[in-house]
Design a protein around this motif. Structure first.
Motif, PDB file in Angstrom:
ATOM      1  N   UNK A   1      17.979  28.774  58.970  1.00 38.94           N
ATOM      2  CA  UNK A   1      18.266  29.782  60.194  1.00 38.94           C
ATOM      3  C   UNK A   1      18.715  30.987  58.921  1.00 38.94           C
ATOM      4  N   UNK A   2      18.169  30.127  57.987  1.00 45.76           N
ATOM      5  CA  UNK A   2      18.128  30.828  56.076  1.00 45.76           C
ATOM      6  C   UNK A   2      16.341  31.879  56.476  1.00 45.76           C
ATOM      7  N   UNK A   3      15.647  31.045  57.331  1.00 42.53           N
ATOM      8  CA  UNK A   3      14.495  31.296  57.054  1.00 42.53           C
ATOM      9  C   UNK A   3      13.957  32.211  58.718  1.00 42.53           C
ATOM     10  N   UNK A   4      14.908  32.646  59.186  1.00 44.82           N
ATOM     11  CA  UNK A   4      14.205  32.989  60.358  1.00 44.82           C
ATOM     12  C   UNK A   4      13.875  34.728  61.039  1.00 44.82           C
ATOM     13  N   UNK A   5      13.151  34.991  59.743  1.00 50.02           N
ATOM     14  CA  UNK A   5      12.549  35.890  60.003  1.00 50.02           C
ATOM     15  C   UNK A   5      10.787  35.535  59.956  1.00 50.02           C
ATOM     16  N   UNK A   6      10.907  34.167  59.478  1.00 52.21           N
ATOM     17  CA  UNK A   6       9.265  34.146  59.315  1.00 52.21           C
ATOM     18  C   UNK A   6       9.379  32.621  60.146  1.00 52.21           C
ATOM     19  N   UNK A   7       9.870  32.688  60.943  1.00 48.91           N
ATOM     20  CA  UNK A   7      10.026  31.339  62.140  1.00 48.91           C
ATOM     21  C   UNK A   7      10.062  31.752  63.016  1.00 48.91           C
ATOM     22  N   UNK A   8       9.411  31.470  64.241  1.00 47.96           N
ATOM     23  CA  UNK A   8       9.937  32.096  65.549  1.00 47.96           C
ATOM     24  C   UNK A   8      10.758  30.888  66.038  1.00 47.96           C
ATOM     25  N   UNK A   9      11.404  31.809  67.078  1.00 47.36           N
ATOM     26  CA  UNK A   9      12.681  31.258  67.509  1.00 47.36           C
ATOM     27  C   UNK A   9      13.509  30.336  66.676  1.00 47.36           C
ATOM     28  N   UNK A  10      14.077  30.256  65.637  1.00 50.65           N
ATOM     29  CA  UNK A  10      14.389  28.981  64.435  1.00 50.65           C
ATOM     30  C   UNK A  10      15.784  29.365  64.859  1.00 50.65           C
ATOM     31  N   UNK A  11      16.365  30.514  65.987  1.00 55.42           N
ATOM     32  CA  UNK A  11      18.050  30.042  65.879  1.00 55.42           C
ATOM     33  C   UNK A  11      18.184  29.356  67.756  1.00 55.42           C
ATOM     34  N   UNK A  12      16.816  29.266  68.399  1.00 57.67           N
ATOM     35  CA  UNK A  12      17.271  27.952  69.754  1.00 57.67           C
ATOM     36  C   UNK A  12      16.266  26.913  68.913  1.00 57.67           C
ATOM     37  N   UNK A  13      16.036  26.979  67.949  1.00 60.97           N
ATOM     38  CA  UNK A  13      15.603  25.467  67.494  1.00 60.97           C
ATOM     39  C   UNK A  13      17.127  25.156  66.712  1.00 60.97           C
ATOM     40  N   UNK A  14      17.197  25.655  66.087  1.00 64.15           N
ATOM     41  CA  UNK A  14      18.565  24.947  65.603  1.00 64.15           C
ATOM     42  C   UNK A  14      19.559  24.999  66.536  1.00 64.15           C
ATOM     43  N   UNK A  15      19.559  25.656  67.585  1.00 63.85           N
ATOM     44  CA  UNK A  15      20.746  25.353  68.794  1.00 63.85           C
ATOM     45  C   UNK A  15      20.111  24.308  69.417  1.00 63.85           C
ATOM     46  N   UNK A  16      19.321  23.384  69.813  1.00 65.55           N
ATOM     47  CA  UNK A  16      18.538  22.057  69.995  1.00 65.55           C
ATOM     48  C   UNK A  16      18.522  21.512  69.185  1.00 65.55           C
ATOM     49  N   UNK A  17      18.625  21.397  68.205  1.00 65.22           N
ATOM     50  CA  UNK A  17      19.451  20.009  67.677  1.00 65.22           C
ATOM     51  C   UNK A  17      20.465  20.145  67.126  1.00 65.22           C
ATOM     52  N   UNK A  18      20.943  21.056  66.831  1.00 66.54           N
ATOM     53  CA  UNK A  18      23.104  20.782  66.692  1.00 66.54           C
ATOM     54  C   UNK A  18      23.576  20.046  68.637  1.00 66.54           C
ATOM     55  N   UNK A  19      22.702  21.121  68.706  1.00 62.68           N
ATOM     56  CA  UNK A  19      23.516  20.266  70.503  1.00 62.68           C
ATOM     57  C   UNK A  19      23.337  18.843  70.709  1.00 62.68           C
ATOM     58  N   UNK A  20      21.849  18.524  70.380  1.00 64.98           N
ATOM     59  CA  UNK A  20      21.550  16.885  70.495  1.00 64.98           C
ATOM     60  C   UNK A  20      22.904  15.944  69.634  1.00 64.98           C
ATOM     61  N   UNK A  21      22.614  16.698  68.080  1.00 62.44           N
ATOM     62  CA  UNK A  21      23.255  16.335  67.254  1.00 62.44           C
ATOM     63  C   UNK A  21      24.993  15.883  67.439  1.00 62.44           C
ATOM     64  N   UNK A  22      25.492  16.612  68.409  1.00 63.15           N
ATOM     65  CA  UNK A  22      26.797  16.678  68.671  1.00 63.15           C
ATOM     66  C   UNK A  22      27.283  15.454  70.571  1.00 63.15           C
ATOM     67  N   UNK A  23      25.908  15.604  70.902  1.00 61.71           N
ATOM     68  CA  UNK A  23      25.844  15.338  72.108  1.00 61.71           C
ATOM     69  C   UNK A  23      25.325  13.748  72.191  1.00 61.71           C
ATOM     70  N   UNK A  24      24.456  13.695  72.108  1.00 61.18           N
ATOM     71  CA  UNK A  24      23.576  12.394  71.496  1.00 61.18           C
ATOM     72  C   UNK A  24      23.974  11.123  69.932  1.00 61.18           C
ATOM     73  N   UNK A  25      23.640  12.012  69.059  1.00 64.37           N
ATOM     74  CA  UNK A  25      23.783  11.266  67.863  1.00 64.37           C
ATOM     75  C   UNK A  25      25.084  10.705  68.118  1.00 64.37           C
TER      76      UNK A  25
END
Length: 256
Positions: free
Chosen positions: A152-176
């Motif tokens: 999220x701190x590098x969202x201007x350099x990484x394309x679709x960074x919020x989408x990757x973060x949302x997917x990882x956080x969702x996986x951690x809360x629902x699966x891990x």
């Protein structure tokens, strides 16, 4: 260029004529008047199309003393005379910037160095998909939190960074994080003894993960499916946090 060619053709044609070809002798005067008219028009066009003087080009003509005593510094431009009654602005050329790109580059200064992209690791082969003990659960949450914050701190350099973060956080809360169970002997969060520091750390990491997930999902395009999975993920986090908060620690039980 056309006027120059016209003047040359006129001069060549006039050289072939004789002055006695016209009875009244007005041929020479007419040719002279025409030549002077073309000469004045050519000078006006040359002045109008030439690069106007400004304070930068005027300073580059001579030294410091010469530029203060020049006609341009005094406002006397003999080659820009206008008709009677017309407004003359001898210093109007100072407002022009023919070298606009160089002026803008000088005002902008040196370019900034290219940003350094720090890679964020969202997946780890050494960590299991589902937590096997309290230490694995806390370590997985901590690593995902650090990676999501870095993305999220590098969202201007990484394309679709919020989408990757949302997917990882969702996986951690629902699966891990395993879901709690009613049976104490089967429930992941109550079948093994838990220390107070482990309980506090897990609750802190779950709260941090929920904040990251909320910020990430607010930065992507909203849809009905996103609202549904976001509600489900927060519900899973609430269930796990409730089960952890209800555990009676073995070393320093919480008064809560």
């Amino acid at each position: 260029r056309i006027l120059k060619l016209t003047a040359r053709n006129l001069a060549n044609y006039a050289s072939t004529l004789e002055t006695e070809s016209v009875a009244d002798g007005s041929l020479g005067g007419a040719l002279t008047y025409t030549w002077d008219l073309l000469d004045r028009l050519l000078k006006k066009l040359a002045i109008a199309s030439s690069k106007p003087l400004d304070q930068h080009s005027a300073m580059g003509v001579g030294g410091r003393g010469d530029e203060m005593n020049s006609d341009f510094a005094k406002g006397l431009l003999k080659n820009l005379r206008t008709d009677g009654g017309a407004a003359a602005h001898p210093f109007f050329g100072r407002l022009r910037r023919d070298n606009y790109e160089e002026v803008v580059k000088a005002l902008m200064g040196d370019p900034r160095p290219d940003p350094i992209l720090i890679p964020a690791v969202l997946t780890d082969e050494n960590m299991p998909d589902v937590a096997t003990d309290y230490h694995t659960a806390a370590s997985s949450l901590l690593r995902i939190c650090h990676a999501c914050s870095l993305l999220l701190q590098q969202r201007r350099l990484v394309k679709n960074a919020p989408a990757f973060v949302a997917s990882a956080a969702q996986y951690a809360l629902t699966v891990t994080l395993p879901m709690p169970h009613l049976d104490t002997n089967v429930c992941f969060w109550r079948k093994s003894p838990m220390r107070r520091e482990t309980q506090t750390n897990l609750l802190f990491l779950i709260r941090r993960m929920c904040r990251i997930y909320s910020a990430a999902t607010s930065s992507v395009q909203q849809s009905r499916g996103l609202v549904g999975i976001r509600t489900t993920a927060f519900a899973c986090a609430a269930c796990v946090a409730d089960a952890i908060a209800r555990v009676k620690c073995i070393d320093d039980p919480s008064p809560f």
